[in-house]
Design a protein around this motif. Sequence first.
Motif, PDB file in Angstrom:
ATOM      1  N   THR A  16     -37.242   0.434  -0.129  1.00  0.00           N
ATOM      2  CA  THR A  16     -37.685  -0.953  -0.069  1.00  0.00           C
ATOM      3  C   THR A  16     -39.175  -1.103   0.201  1.00  0.00           C
ATOM      4  OG1 THR A  16     -37.121  -1.091   2.268  1.00  0.00           O
ATOM      5  CG2 THR A  16     -35.441  -1.778   0.688  1.00  0.00           C
ATOM      6  N   ASN A  17     -39.870  -0.033   0.547  1.00  0.00           N
ATOM      7  CA  ASN A  17     -41.309  -0.093   0.789  1.00  0.00           C
ATOM      8  C   ASN A  17     -42.035   0.915  -0.090  1.00  0.00           C
ATOM      9  OD1 ASN A  17     -41.237  -2.052   2.905  1.00  0.00           O
ATOM     10  ND2 ASN A  17     -40.500  -0.459   4.276  1.00  0.00           N
ATOM     11  N   GLN A  18     -43.277   0.589  -0.412  1.00  0.00           N
ATOM     12  CA  GLN A  18     -44.086   1.485  -1.234  1.00  0.00           C
ATOM     13  C   GLN A  18     -45.396   1.748  -0.508  1.00  0.00           C
ATOM     14  OE1 GLN A  18     -45.214  -0.091  -5.037  1.00  0.00           O
ATOM     15  NE2 GLN A  18     -46.086   1.830  -5.721  1.00  0.00           N
ATOM     16  N   LEU A  19     -45.738   3.020  -0.358  1.00  0.00           N
ATOM     17  CA  LEU A  19     -46.995   3.399   0.262  1.00  0.00           C
ATOM     18  C   LEU A  19     -48.111   3.194  -0.752  1.00  0.00           C
ATOM     19  CD1 LEU A  19     -48.513   4.656   2.663  1.00  0.00           C
ATOM     20  CD2 LEU A  19     -48.037   6.892   1.644  1.00  0.00           C
ATOM     21  N   LEU A  20     -49.063   2.310  -0.448  1.00  0.00           N
ATOM     22  CA  LEU A  20     -50.165   2.003  -1.354  1.00  0.00           C
ATOM     23  C   LEU A  20     -51.421   2.795  -1.026  1.00  0.00           C
ATOM     24  CD1 LEU A  20     -49.810  -1.884  -1.461  1.00  0.00           C
ATOM     25  CD2 LEU A  20     -48.897  -0.214  -3.084  1.00  0.00           C
ATOM     26  N   ASP A  21     -51.648   3.034   0.251  1.00  0.00           N
ATOM     27  CA  ASP A  21     -52.862   3.734   0.668  1.00  0.00           C
ATOM     28  C   ASP A  21     -52.595   4.468   1.970  1.00  0.00           C
ATOM     29  OD1 ASP A  21     -55.562   4.514   0.475  1.00  0.00           O
ATOM     30  OD2 ASP A  21     -56.215   2.844   1.741  1.00  0.00           O
ATOM     31  N   MET A  46     -54.235   5.210   9.018  1.00  0.00           N
ATOM     32  CA  MET A  46     -54.154   3.835   8.546  1.00  0.00           C
ATOM     33  C   MET A  46     -53.341   3.814   7.253  1.00  0.00           C
ATOM     34  SD  MET A  46     -57.132   4.479  10.295  1.00  0.00           S
ATOM     35  CE  MET A  46     -58.126   5.192   9.033  1.00  0.00           C
ATOM     36  N   LEU A  47     -52.270   3.018   7.241  1.00  0.00           N
ATOM     37  CA  LEU A  47     -51.404   2.913   6.072  1.00  0.00           C
ATOM     38  C   LEU A  47     -51.455   1.504   5.504  1.00  0.00           C
ATOM     39  CD1 LEU A  47     -48.172   4.558   7.533  1.00  0.00           C
ATOM     40  CD2 LEU A  47     -49.981   5.686   6.235  1.00  0.00           C
ATOM     41  N   LYS A  48     -51.331   1.412   4.188  1.00  0.00           N
ATOM     42  CA  LYS A  48     -51.149   0.128   3.526  1.00  0.00           C
ATOM     43  C   LYS A  48     -49.831   0.236   2.778  1.00  0.00           C
ATOM     44  CE  LYS A  48     -54.802  -1.718   1.643  1.00  0.00           C
ATOM     45  NZ  LYS A  48     -55.860  -2.058   0.670  1.00  0.00           N
ATOM     46  N   GLN A  55     -45.290  -8.094  -0.503  1.00  0.00           N
ATOM     47  CA  GLN A  55     -46.203  -8.398   0.592  1.00  0.00           C
ATOM     48  C   GLN A  55     -46.783  -7.100   1.143  1.00  0.00           C
ATOM     49  OE1 GLN A  55     -44.475 -10.574   3.852  1.00  0.00           O
ATOM     50  NE2 GLN A  55     -46.423 -10.840   4.877  1.00  0.00           N
ATOM     51  N   VAL A  56     -48.116  -7.054   1.267  1.00  0.00           N
ATOM     52  CA  VAL A  56     -48.807  -5.857   1.732  1.00  0.00           C
ATOM     53  C   VAL A  56     -49.082  -5.982   3.230  1.00  0.00           C
ATOM     54  CG1 VAL A  56     -50.889  -4.470   1.501  1.00  0.00           C
ATOM     55  CG2 VAL A  56     -49.836  -5.475  -0.529  1.00  0.00           C
ATOM     56  N   LYS A  57     -48.741  -4.927   3.945  1.00  0.00           N
ATOM     57  CA  LYS A  57     -48.988  -4.881   5.388  1.00  0.00           C
ATOM     58  C   LYS A  57     -49.781  -3.629   5.710  1.00  0.00           C
ATOM     59  CE  LYS A  57     -44.842  -7.369   6.683  1.00  0.00           C
ATOM     60  NZ  LYS A  57     -43.628  -7.394   7.467  1.00  0.00           N
ATOM     61  N   LYS A  58     -50.664  -3.757   6.682  1.00  0.00           N
ATOM     62  CA  LYS A  58     -51.431  -2.609   7.160  1.00  0.00           C
ATOM     63  C   LYS A  58     -50.844  -2.161   8.484  1.00  0.00           C
ATOM     64  CE  LYS A  58     -55.693  -4.004   4.909  1.00  0.00           C
ATOM     65  NZ  LYS A  58     -57.106  -4.355   5.087  1.00  0.00           N
ATOM     66  N   LYS A  59     -50.709  -0.865   8.627  1.00  0.00           N
ATOM     67  CA  LYS A  59     -50.191  -0.283   9.857  1.00  0.00           C
ATOM     68  C   LYS A  59     -51.135   0.843  10.270  1.00  0.00           C
ATOM     69  CE  LYS A  59     -45.523  -1.518   8.861  1.00  0.00           C
ATOM     70  NZ  LYS A  59     -45.102  -2.562   9.705  1.00  0.00           N
ATOM     71  N   SER A  60     -51.348   0.973  11.561  1.00  0.00           N
ATOM     72  CA  SER A  60     -52.193   2.064  12.043  1.00  0.00           C
ATOM     73  C   SER A  60     -51.603   2.643  13.318  1.00  0.00           C
ATOM     74  CB  SER A  60     -53.616   1.574  12.283  1.00  0.00           C
ATOM     75  OG  SER A  60     -53.645   0.574  13.262  1.00  0.00           O
ATOM     76  N   PHE A  61     -51.868   3.924  13.532  1.00  0.00           N
ATOM     77  CA  PHE A  61     -51.399   4.609  14.729  1.00  0.00           C
ATOM     78  C   PHE A  61     -52.235   5.857  14.939  1.00  0.00           C
ATOM     79  CE2 PHE A  61     -48.801   5.682  11.080  1.00  0.00           C
ATOM     80  CZ  PHE A  61     -48.743   7.070  11.087  1.00  0.00           C
ATOM     81  N   GLU A  62     -52.143   6.412  16.124  1.00  0.00           N
ATOM     82  CA  GLU A  62     -52.874   7.629  16.469  1.00  0.00           C
ATOM     83  C   GLU A  62     -51.885   8.732  16.827  1.00  0.00           C
ATOM     84  OE1 GLU A  62     -55.521   6.615  19.650  1.00  0.00           O
ATOM     85  OE2 GLU A  62     -56.821   5.439  18.338  1.00  0.00           O
ATOM     86  N   MET A  63     -52.296   9.978  16.530  1.00  0.00           N
ATOM     87  CA  MET A  63     -51.473  11.139  16.840  1.00  0.00           C
ATOM     88  C   MET A  63     -52.357  12.229  17.426  1.00  0.00           C
ATOM     89  SD  MET A  63     -48.991  11.597  13.535  1.00  0.00           S
ATOM     90  CE  MET A  63     -50.129  11.150  12.239  1.00  0.00           C
TER      91      MET A  63
END
Length: 85
Positions: A16-21, A46-48, A55-63
Amino acid sequence: MEGSSEPLLDAKSKVTNQLLDFQWKLGMAVSSDSCRSLKYPYVAVMLKVADDSGQVKKKSFEMTIPQFQNFYRQFKEIAAVIETV
């Protein structure tokens, strides 16, 4: 994924989701409000992602570095499986 309680996708599963960036950068934490000197490396990701409605959503996290190395290894395993399909 060993030890994971998350369900695995099978051939009938609907994605249901597609990784764009996918972007990442290496950083070094040098201080914070609670510590004067941290000096530990980390990876910021950083993911798009587009959902099934577009609908495009940006997600970010640290590891930590070991977490990122494991993340990278899992992506390589996924890519190897995809190439066999």
